[in-house]
Scaffold this active site. Sequence first.
Site, mmCIF file in Angstrom:
data_model
loop_
_atom_site.group_PDB
_atom_site.id
_atom_site.type_symbol
_atom_site.label_atom_id
_atom_site.label_comp_id
_atom_site.label_asym_id
_atom_site.label_seq_id
_atom_site.Cartn_x
_atom_site.Cartn_y
_atom_site.Cartn_z
ATOM 1 N N ILE A 49 -6.405 -15.199 9.467
ATOM 2 C CA ILE A 49 -6.005 -16.518 9.256
ATOM 3 C C ILE A 49 -7.214 -17.474 8.907
ATOM 4 O O ILE A 49 -7.215 -18.349 8.456
ATOM 5 C CB ILE A 49 -5.193 -17.208 10.459
ATOM 6 C CG1 ILE A 49 -6.035 -17.196 11.756
ATOM 7 C CG2 ILE A 49 -3.814 -16.383 10.673
ATOM 8 C CD1 ILE A 49 -5.584 -18.148 12.722
ATOM 9 N N ASP A 50 -8.460 -16.707 9.159
ATOM 10 C CA ASP A 50 -9.956 -17.454 9.272
ATOM 11 C C ASP A 50 -10.428 -17.800 7.936
ATOM 12 O O ASP A 50 -11.077 -18.476 7.882
ATOM 13 C CB ASP A 50 -10.697 -16.788 10.359
ATOM 14 C CG ASP A 50 -10.391 -16.653 11.550
ATOM 15 O OD1 ASP A 50 -9.657 -17.478 12.017
ATOM 16 O OD2 ASP A 50 -11.125 -15.748 12.124
ATOM 17 N N VAL A 55 0.736 -1.148 0.136
ATOM 18 C CA VAL A 55 0.000 -0.159 0.069
ATOM 19 C C VAL A 55 0.835 1.278 -0.009
ATOM 20 O O VAL A 55 0.732 2.138 -0.773
ATOM 21 C CB VAL A 55 -1.018 0.011 1.293
ATOM 22 C CG1 VAL A 55 -1.493 1.333 1.338
ATOM 23 C CG2 VAL A 55 -1.905 -0.907 1.053
ATOM 24 N N ARG A 67 1.460 -36.333 14.940
ATOM 25 C CA ARG A 67 0.990 -37.623 14.717
ATOM 26 C C ARG A 67 2.369 -38.594 15.062
ATOM 27 O O ARG A 67 2.066 -39.868 15.593
ATOM 28 C CB ARG A 67 1.166 -37.726 12.888
ATOM 29 C CG ARG A 67 0.888 -39.059 12.264
ATOM 30 C CD ARG A 67 1.489 -38.796 10.686
ATOM 31 N NE ARG A 67 0.338 -38.450 10.044
ATOM 32 C CZ ARG A 67 -0.736 -38.769 9.556
ATOM 33 N NH1 ARG A 67 -1.042 -40.138 10.043
ATOM 34 N NH2 ARG A 67 -1.853 -38.316 9.126
ATOM 35 N N ARG A 112 4.112 1.477 -0.768
ATOM 36 C CA ARG A 112 5.015 1.980 -1.890
ATOM 37 C C ARG A 112 4.216 2.341 -3.169
ATOM 38 O O ARG A 112 4.665 3.086 -3.914
ATOM 39 C CB ARG A 112 5.773 0.724 -2.096
ATOM 40 C CG ARG A 112 7.001 0.633 -0.849
ATOM 41 C CD ARG A 112 8.156 0.064 -1.340
ATOM 42 N NE ARG A 112 9.073 0.391 -0.509
ATOM 43 C CZ ARG A 112 10.286 -0.366 0.037
ATOM 44 N NH1 ARG A 112 10.385 -1.438 -1.013
ATOM 45 N NH2 ARG A 112 11.147 -0.217 0.903
ATOM 46 N N ASP A 124 -13.617 -9.080 8.822
ATOM 47 C CA ASP A 124 -15.044 -8.360 8.605
ATOM 48 C C ASP A 124 -15.514 -7.311 9.803
ATOM 49 O O ASP A 124 -15.949 -6.417 9.409
ATOM 50 C CB ASP A 124 -16.173 -9.576 8.491
ATOM 51 C CG ASP A 124 -16.104 -10.639 9.598
ATOM 52 O OD1 ASP A 124 -15.192 -10.494 10.340
ATOM 53 O OD2 ASP A 124 -17.144 -11.387 9.630
HETATM 54 O O1 F6P Z 1 -10.103 -13.620 13.769
HETATM 55 C C1 F6P Z 1 -8.690 -14.280 14.123
HETATM 56 C C2 F6P Z 1 -8.950 -15.001 15.164
HETATM 57 O O2 F6P Z 1 -7.705 -15.731 15.527
HETATM 58 C C3 F6P Z 1 -9.839 -16.270 15.359
HETATM 59 O O3 F6P Z 1 -9.443 -17.509 14.743
HETATM 60 C C4 F6P Z 1 -10.146 -16.530 16.836
HETATM 61 O O4 F6P Z 1 -11.403 -16.997 17.069
HETATM 62 C C5 F6P Z 1 -9.971 -15.025 17.184
HETATM 63 O O5 F6P Z 1 -8.934 -14.183 16.519
HETATM 64 C C6 F6P Z 1 -9.147 -14.793 18.739
HETATM 65 O O6 F6P Z 1 -9.063 -13.585 18.919
HETATM 66 P P1 F6P Z 1 -8.023 -13.169 20.411
HETATM 67 O O7 F6P Z 1 -6.675 -13.349 19.989
HETATM 68 O O8 F6P Z 1 -8.339 -11.631 20.145
HETATM 69 O O9 F6P Z 1 -8.686 -13.648 21.536
#
Ligand code: F6P
Length: 320
Positions: free
Chosen positions: A127-128, A24, A155, A26, A104
Amino acid sequence: MSVKVAVLTSGGDAPGMNAAIRAVIRSGLAYDFQMFAIFEGFRGIIENKIVSADRTFVSEIIMRGGTILKTARFPEFYQEETLKKAAENLKFYGITHLIVIGGDGSYRGAYALSKHGIKVIGIPATIDNDVMGTEQTIGFDTALNTITEAVDKLRDTSSSHHRCSIIEVMGNRYGDLALYSGTACGVDLIISPEHRPSEEEIIETLKNINLNRARHALVIVSEKQFEDLNDLKDRIIKETGFDAKIEVLGRLQRGGSPSASDRVLAGRLGVYAVDLIANGIDNVCVGLINGRLRHMPIQATTKSTNPNLEELINVIDKLK
Ligand code: F6P
């Protein structure tokens, strides 16, 4: 009037956020925009943690995990008074556009701010993999690789002890991390919102695995699926013949150097976001749809369907 663009990261951190900040800043400078960085998410706007950013501000960060701008969850931001103050602070610097890198929840904050005269663009990073307007978020690929490495290690120990490892992964309300990592690791069972065997089916499957003399079992479960995962663990020990252990991977899934794929995605989305501003388009979020860069109104609220998910569930069922 010159275009002044600020960038912040918000919500849970994700590997690749730094690569997005770099892209963003650069690409904005290449348009001769005046670029700003805001520390600590939306709270940083209120607390005036706003600095001017040049090329070197983002040197040597492409490979770093976390976010150099820090991040915060700041639910109070939605109060009208707070939003008004935020818009005033940005306008004080002459900032016309704000790029928000996050999930979101961060988009909702950006949209609320847009109603106070700040033009916003959202870049999906979590990451979700649960953000509208994109089939892949920045950070998902790295987290997936982190989980895969962890499960491969579990494992080893699980098979040495005739154990069932119940591995809880993140994902918030969606199962992308569980479904992808479970497929990548060839686990025995995946439990996610989209692939949700009943408790009876879980026990039956594990019983059969034990009867077939498997040395161990691996179960991946999305977070927030059980009130208390210990109850499931106790049933497994009592009814299947396996010893069982719960492994919550937790926030280590959010750390680490971003994968090449996340760095490239961050670069593409960051440059695209700035290109949109240069073309007079705002109040949108950017993403990949069918592998192509796309944008849509930031106030849309539903997660884009990951086109691979249904097919993946079919693969998982065939490889049982
Ligand atoms: O939205 C990313 C995330 O890592 C989710 O997977 C998880 O439910 C949440 O954040 C945990 O948030 P925090 O670290 O604020 O407790």
